[in-house]
Write a protein that holds these residues in place. Structure first.
Motif, short mmCIF file in Angstrom:
data_model
loop_
_atom_site.label_atom_id
_atom_site.label_comp_id
_atom_site.label_asym_id
_atom_site.label_seq_id
_atom_site.Cartn_x
_atom_site.Cartn_y
_atom_site.Cartn_z
N LEU A 110 -0.77 -13.27 -0.89
CA LEU A 110 -0.54 -13.65 0.50
C LEU A 110 -1.19 -14.99 0.80
CD1 LEU A 110 -1.73 -10.36 0.59
CD2 LEU A 110 -0.50 -10.55 2.72
N ARG A 111 -0.65 -15.67 1.82
CA ARG A 111 -1.22 -16.92 2.32
C ARG A 111 -1.65 -16.71 3.77
NH1 ARG A 111 2.87 -20.45 2.99
NH2 ARG A 111 1.54 -22.32 2.91
N TRP A 112 -2.88 -17.09 4.08
CA TRP A 112 -3.38 -17.04 5.46
C TRP A 112 -3.22 -18.43 6.06
CZ3 TRP A 112 -7.56 -13.27 7.24
CH2 TRP A 112 -7.49 -12.06 6.53
N VAL A 113 -2.32 -18.54 7.04
CA VAL A 113 -1.93 -19.85 7.57
C VAL A 113 -2.21 -19.91 9.07
CG1 VAL A 113 -0.01 -21.45 7.90
CG2 VAL A 113 -0.15 -20.10 5.81
N ALA A 114 -2.77 -21.03 9.53
CA ALA A 114 -2.99 -21.27 10.95
C ALA A 114 -2.76 -22.75 11.25
CB ALA A 114 -4.40 -20.86 11.36
N ALA A 115 -2.09 -23.04 12.34
CA ALA A 115 -1.80 -24.42 12.76
C ALA A 115 -1.17 -25.22 11.62
CB ALA A 115 -3.08 -25.10 13.25
N GLY A 116 -0.30 -24.55 10.85
CA GLY A 116 0.43 -25.22 9.79
C GLY A 116 -0.34 -25.44 8.51
N ALA A 117 -1.60 -25.00 8.46
CA ALA A 117 -2.43 -25.22 7.26
C ALA A 117 -2.82 -23.89 6.63
CB ALA A 117 -3.69 -26.00 7.63
N GLU A 118 -2.82 -23.86 5.30
CA GLU A 118 -3.26 -22.67 4.58
C GLU A 118 -4.77 -22.70 4.46
OE1 GLU A 118 -2.50 -20.27 0.36
OE2 GLU A 118 -1.62 -22.26 0.67
N LEU A 119 -5.43 -21.63 4.94
CA LEU A 119 -6.88 -21.54 4.89
C LEU A 119 -7.35 -20.68 3.72
CD1 LEU A 119 -7.67 -21.00 8.68
CD2 LEU A 119 -7.53 -23.15 7.41
N LEU A 120 -6.69 -19.56 3.56
CA LEU A 120 -7.09 -18.59 2.53
C LEU A 120 -5.87 -18.16 1.73
CD1 LEU A 120 -9.31 -16.28 4.78
CD2 LEU A 120 -10.19 -17.76 2.97
N ARG A 121 -6.12 -17.84 0.48
CA ARG A 121 -5.10 -17.18 -0.33
C ARG A 121 -5.66 -15.82 -0.72
NH1 ARG A 121 -2.51 -21.20 -4.24
NH2 ARG A 121 -2.03 -22.06 -2.18
N GLU A 122 -4.85 -14.80 -0.55
CA GLU A 122 -5.33 -13.44 -0.80
C GLU A 122 -4.56 -12.78 -1.93
OE1 GLU A 122 -5.45 -9.00 1.24
OE2 GLU A 122 -4.93 -10.73 2.49
N ARG A 123 -5.30 -12.04 -2.74
CA ARG A 123 -4.69 -11.10 -3.68
C ARG A 123 -5.07 -9.70 -3.20
NH1 ARG A 123 -3.95 -11.02 -10.14
NH2 ARG A 123 -2.40 -12.53 -9.43
N ARG A 124 -4.06 -8.88 -2.94
CA ARG A 124 -4.26 -7.53 -2.41
C ARG A 124 -3.74 -6.52 -3.42
NH1 ARG A 124 -2.31 -6.55 3.69
NH2 ARG A 124 -3.83 -8.25 3.89
N THR A 125 -4.59 -5.57 -3.76
CA THR A 125 -4.23 -4.52 -4.71
C THR A 125 -4.34 -3.17 -4.02
OG1 THR A 125 -5.07 -5.84 -6.55
CG2 THR A 125 -4.72 -3.50 -6.96
N VAL A 126 -3.24 -2.43 -4.01
CA VAL A 126 -3.18 -1.14 -3.32
C VAL A 126 -2.66 -0.08 -4.29
CG1 VAL A 126 -2.09 0.14 -1.44
CG2 VAL A 126 -2.84 -2.22 -1.06
N ALA A 127 -3.36 1.04 -4.35
CA ALA A 127 -2.94 2.13 -5.25
C ALA A 127 -3.14 3.48 -4.56
CB ALA A 127 -3.75 2.10 -6.54
N ALA A 128 -2.17 4.38 -4.74
CA ALA A 128 -2.23 5.72 -4.17
C ALA A 128 -2.38 6.73 -5.31
CB ALA A 128 -0.97 6.02 -3.37
N THR A 129 -3.37 7.64 -5.18
CA THR A 129 -3.67 8.59 -6.25
C THR A 129 -3.84 10.00 -5.69
OG1 THR A 129 -4.90 6.84 -7.38
CG2 THR A 129 -5.21 9.08 -8.18
N GLU A 130 -3.23 10.97 -6.35
CA GLU A 130 -3.40 12.37 -5.94
C GLU A 130 -4.78 12.85 -6.34
OE1 GLU A 130 -0.87 16.53 -6.11
OE2 GLU A 130 -0.73 15.15 -7.81
N LEU A 131 -5.48 13.53 -5.41
CA LEU A 131 -6.81 14.10 -5.70
C LEU A 131 -6.74 15.61 -5.85
CD1 LEU A 131 -8.99 12.06 -3.19
CD2 LEU A 131 -8.69 11.63 -5.63
N THR A 132 -6.11 16.27 -4.87
CA THR A 132 -5.93 17.72 -4.89
C THR A 132 -4.54 18.01 -4.33
OG1 THR A 132 -6.73 18.15 -2.64
CG2 THR A 132 -8.40 18.01 -4.39
N ARG A 133 -4.22 19.27 -4.13
CA ARG A 133 -2.93 19.63 -3.55
C ARG A 133 -2.85 19.25 -2.07
NH1 ARG A 133 -2.03 25.80 -4.92
NH2 ARG A 133 -4.23 25.80 -4.30
N THR A 134 -4.01 18.96 -1.45
CA THR A 134 -4.03 18.64 -0.03
C THR A 134 -4.68 17.29 0.28
OG1 THR A 134 -6.11 19.85 0.25
CG2 THR A 134 -4.06 21.07 0.65
N ALA A 135 -4.99 16.51 -0.74
CA ALA A 135 -5.66 15.23 -0.48
C ALA A 135 -5.24 14.17 -1.50
CB ALA A 135 -7.18 15.41 -0.53
#
Length: 281
Positions: A110-135
């Protein structure tokens, strides 16, 4: 990506979250990718988007009210000696690409942009994992790199003069119900006892669901928790509390939060056991 620019997270084949990469939102809401709805394994929604009390709250994501004066949280900006003020200073987080995409997670740029300028670049990692039958567990890591040629810092209303308002960073807007959810951690109970403190995990327990938030790295565990229950239900991990968080040019700030999403009302002992199972060493 589909024409709707969203992805579905699945656990053991069951959908548990929808990730919106390019939401069509007005600038004052600080447009950014978010997860909503996020559900328990039984299908109970545990997030909200655009609620009447805070229309800039967008499910689960990363939101920061002050990046060198630019608002990536949405809504008004807290200005020292003036209070909450409408400013034309909103930034946007722009999805660039998925580096990896599977049914149970993804790696995103991702790019974090304000007033036409890039301030931050982000790498985002998301993972979903089963823990139990209800969580199940949502593992969420974000890395923010300063791509400007000068020093950059992250602030909050607290660092700008509003005590107790150190929001900014990972934030989960939870489902609002007729009664406020219970809040507890290892040795404390209640919003006033936990808000602004450091704890290995925080549980938010509603009528038929439970959320347990845990810092999953040593650095993340040093960040205090931002907790709301009475006014609205939400939990965040604060990047800037007593002082601004500096990110020098080319440097990166990394945080990792693991959230357990469970059906039913869990106890303190159950919460601790689920966190142990969810957070790998």
């Amino acid at each position: 990506m589909t024409a709707h620019d969203s992805a579905v997270l699945r656990v053991a084949g069951r959908p548990v979250g929808r990730y919106v990469t390019r939401p069509e939102l007005p600038a004052r809401l600080a447009p950014r990718p978010y997860l909503h709805p996020v559900t328990t394994l039984a299908g109970t929604a545990v997030t909200e988007v655009g609620p009447a009390d805070h229309i800039h709250h967008l499910g689960v994501g990363v939101a920061v009210p002050d990046v060198e004066g630019s608002n990536f949280w949405g809504g008004r900006t807290f200005v020292r000696d003036r209070g909450p003020t409408e400013l034309d200073n909103h930034g946007a987080q722009r999805h660039t690409a998925f580096q990896l995409r599977d049914p149970d997670g993804f790696v995103e740029e991702l790019r974090w942009v304000a007033a036409g300028a890039e301030l931050l670049r982000e790498r985002r990692t998301v993972a979903a994992t089963e823990l139990t039958r209800t969580a199940w567990a949502l593992d969420f890591t974000f890395s923010l790199t300063n791509v400007t040629s000068g020093p950059l810092s992250i602030g909050s209303p607290a660092t700008n003069g509003r005590p107790g308002a150190a929001y900014g960073g990972f934030f989960w807007r939870a489902r609002k119900e007729a009664q406020a959810p219970e809040v507890f951690t290892v040795d404390r109970e209640g919003e006033s006892e936990i808000h602004g403190t450091v704890a290995p995990w925080v549980a938010l327990v509603g009528s038929t669901w439970s959320l347990i938030f845990a810092g999953a790295t040593e650095r993340t565990r040093r960040d205090p928790w931002f907790v709301r229950a009475e006014e609205y239900p939400g939990v965040g991990s604060s990047l800037a509390v007593d002082e601004r968080l500096p990110i020098p040019p080319g440097e990166t700030a990394v945080r990792r939060i693991v959230t357990v999403v469970a059906d039913g009302r869990i106890s303190r002992l159950e919460a601790a056991a689920l966190v142990r199972k969810a957070v790998s060493p």
